[in-house]
Design a protein around this motif. Structure first.
Motif, mmCIF file in Angstrom:
data_model
loop_
_atom_site.group_PDB
_atom_site.id
_atom_site.type_symbol
_atom_site.label_atom_id
_atom_site.label_comp_id
_atom_site.label_asym_id
_atom_site.label_seq_id
_atom_site.Cartn_x
_atom_site.Cartn_y
_atom_site.Cartn_z
ATOM 1 N N ASP A 19 0.820 -1.212 0.000
ATOM 2 C CA ASP A 19 0.000 0.000 0.000
ATOM 3 C C ASP A 19 0.851 1.259 0.000
ATOM 4 O O ASP A 19 0.457 2.289 -0.544
ATOM 5 C CB ASP A 19 -0.973 -0.003 1.185
ATOM 6 N N VAL A 20 2.031 1.174 0.588
ATOM 7 C CA VAL A 20 2.912 2.342 0.636
ATOM 8 C C VAL A 20 3.654 2.516 -0.683
ATOM 9 O O VAL A 20 3.775 3.638 -1.192
ATOM 10 C CB VAL A 20 3.913 2.215 1.820
ATOM 11 N N VAL A 21 4.129 1.422 -1.252
ATOM 12 C CA VAL A 21 4.837 1.506 -2.527
ATOM 13 C C VAL A 21 3.915 2.031 -3.624
ATOM 14 O O VAL A 21 4.325 2.835 -4.463
ATOM 15 C CB VAL A 21 5.411 0.123 -2.918
ATOM 16 N N SER A 22 2.662 1.596 -3.617
ATOM 17 C CA SER A 22 1.736 2.032 -4.669
ATOM 18 C C SER A 22 1.469 3.531 -4.617
ATOM 19 O O SER A 22 1.027 4.121 -5.603
ATOM 20 C CB SER A 22 0.413 1.268 -4.567
ATOM 21 N N ALA A 23 1.752 4.149 -3.478
ATOM 22 C CA ALA A 23 1.568 5.595 -3.344
ATOM 23 C C ALA A 23 2.862 6.377 -3.558
ATOM 24 O O ALA A 23 2.845 7.604 -3.589
ATOM 25 C CB ALA A 23 0.999 5.924 -1.954
ATOM 26 N N ALA A 24 3.990 5.671 -3.713
ATOM 27 C CA ALA A 24 5.291 6.334 -3.842
ATOM 28 C C ALA A 24 5.411 7.029 -5.195
ATOM 29 O O ALA A 24 4.979 6.498 -6.220
ATOM 30 C CB ALA A 24 6.409 5.310 -3.671
ATOM 31 N N PRO A 25 5.997 8.209 -5.236
ATOM 32 C CA PRO A 25 6.162 8.930 -6.509
ATOM 33 C C PRO A 25 6.917 8.120 -7.554
ATOM 34 O O PRO A 25 6.578 8.174 -8.741
ATOM 35 C CB PRO A 25 6.958 10.180 -6.095
ATOM 36 N N GLU A 26 7.941 7.366 -7.118
ATOM 37 C CA GLU A 26 8.733 6.577 -8.068
ATOM 38 C C GLU A 26 7.879 5.516 -8.746
ATOM 39 O O GLU A 26 7.989 5.273 -9.945
ATOM 40 C CB GLU A 26 9.917 5.915 -7.341
ATOM 41 N N TYR A 27 7.028 4.893 -7.957
ATOM 42 C CA TYR A 27 6.137 3.859 -8.484
ATOM 43 C C TYR A 27 5.128 4.480 -9.449
ATOM 44 O O TYR A 27 4.892 3.974 -10.542
ATOM 45 C CB TYR A 27 5.428 3.166 -7.323
ATOM 46 N N ARG A 28 4.536 5.596 -9.055
ATOM 47 C CA ARG A 28 3.507 6.224 -9.885
ATOM 48 C C ARG A 28 4.089 6.790 -11.175
ATOM 49 O O ARG A 28 3.396 6.885 -12.191
ATOM 50 C CB ARG A 28 2.798 7.313 -9.092
ATOM 51 N N GLN A 29 5.382 7.157 -11.134
ATOM 52 C CA GLN A 29 6.019 7.639 -12.356
ATOM 53 C C GLN A 29 6.076 6.529 -13.398
ATOM 54 O O GLN A 29 5.948 6.766 -14.600
ATOM 55 C CB GLN A 29 7.436 8.134 -12.044
#
Length: 251
Positions: A204-214
């Motif tokens: 849940d935290v990774v899916s909200a990370a800017p790097e992931y969303r980029q």
């Protein structure tokens, strides 16, 4: 207990740096999933951790006498070969009937023991490969895009089986996957890779990370609808790395 630890791992293939300064660790009982775009080095990392690829630099340590059960992305079997599921489990090493039956039963395909291998569906074949992998009584199961070609319900059922095997066998699980909608529900920790580790942490935290969303945008919010785990608070933070997840870094 750490089963595999890598520090500043770099891998070259020809004149290309496929992985650079990768830090990685997996502990007993964890389900860890590696995600990333095509060409990001996911399969290369898995093969390096197994020992099939030699890193150019960095440190790689495995637990003494570590037993690895491996489910490859693809496995070609000659369709002309008269090979049953049961006989396939004897390749390359003969196993006891009781052990073979138990492995097939655990993966839900005991009724297929006498069926020809080339007559199986994609989902059935993956479960047979999984049965073969657990015959070694693995400390860690490694799966490289193991649900490729399966539909979404088939993938979800397969990942649920992986979770059950982790609980019954007490092994760790390391998966490479592109199925964000399913994988987030089946992982304790997610590593986002793009030639280097962009970010890692609880799903849940990774899916909200800017790097992931980029890399993946925000269209995977629904992935967490299947989320089932109560994570240890030690994992409830994201580890962001110095690099950004731009596509120029992928090889």
């Amino acid at each position: 207990m750490s089963l595999i630890t890598a520090r500043k791992l770099s891998v070259r293939q020809g004149d290309k740096t496929v992985l650079q300064n990768v830090d990685f660790e997996i502990r007993k009982g964890e389900i860890v999933t590696i995600v990333g775009p095509n060409g990001s080095g996911k399969s290369t990392l898995l093969r390096t951790l197994i020992g099939a690829v030699t890193p150019e630099s960095g440190e790689l340590n495995r637990k003494t006498k570590l037993r690895i059960g491996y489910v490859p992305q693809k496995l070609f079997v000659d369709g002309a070969m008269p090979l049953t599921v049961r006989r396939f489990l004897d390749v390359p090493k003969r196993v006891k009937n009781s052990e073979a039956e138990a492995a097939l039963d655990r993966t839900g395909v005991a009724h297929l023991a006498d069926h020809p291998l080339n007559g199986l569906s994609g989902g059935q074949f993956q479960r047979v490969l999984l049965a073969r992998a657990i015959l070694v009584k693995p400390d860690i199961l490694m799966l490289d895009e193991a649900t490729q070609g399966l539909d979404q319900p088939g993938s979800a059922a397969f990942y649920q089986l992986i979770e059950e095997l982790r609980d019954t066998l007490g092994c760790a699980v390391l998966m490479v996957s592109h199925e964000l909608h399913v994988v987030m529900s089946a992982s304790d920790r997610v590593i986002c890779l793009n030639g280097h580790v962009c970010c890692e942490g609880a799903p849940d935290v990774v899916s909200a990370a800017p790097e992931y969303r980029q890399l993946f945008g925000t269209g995977t919010k629904g992935a967490l609808a299947l989320y089932r785990h109560d994570h240890n608070h030690d994992h409830d933070h994201v580890h962001e790395h110095d690099h950004t997840c731009d596509h120029e870094g992928a090889h």
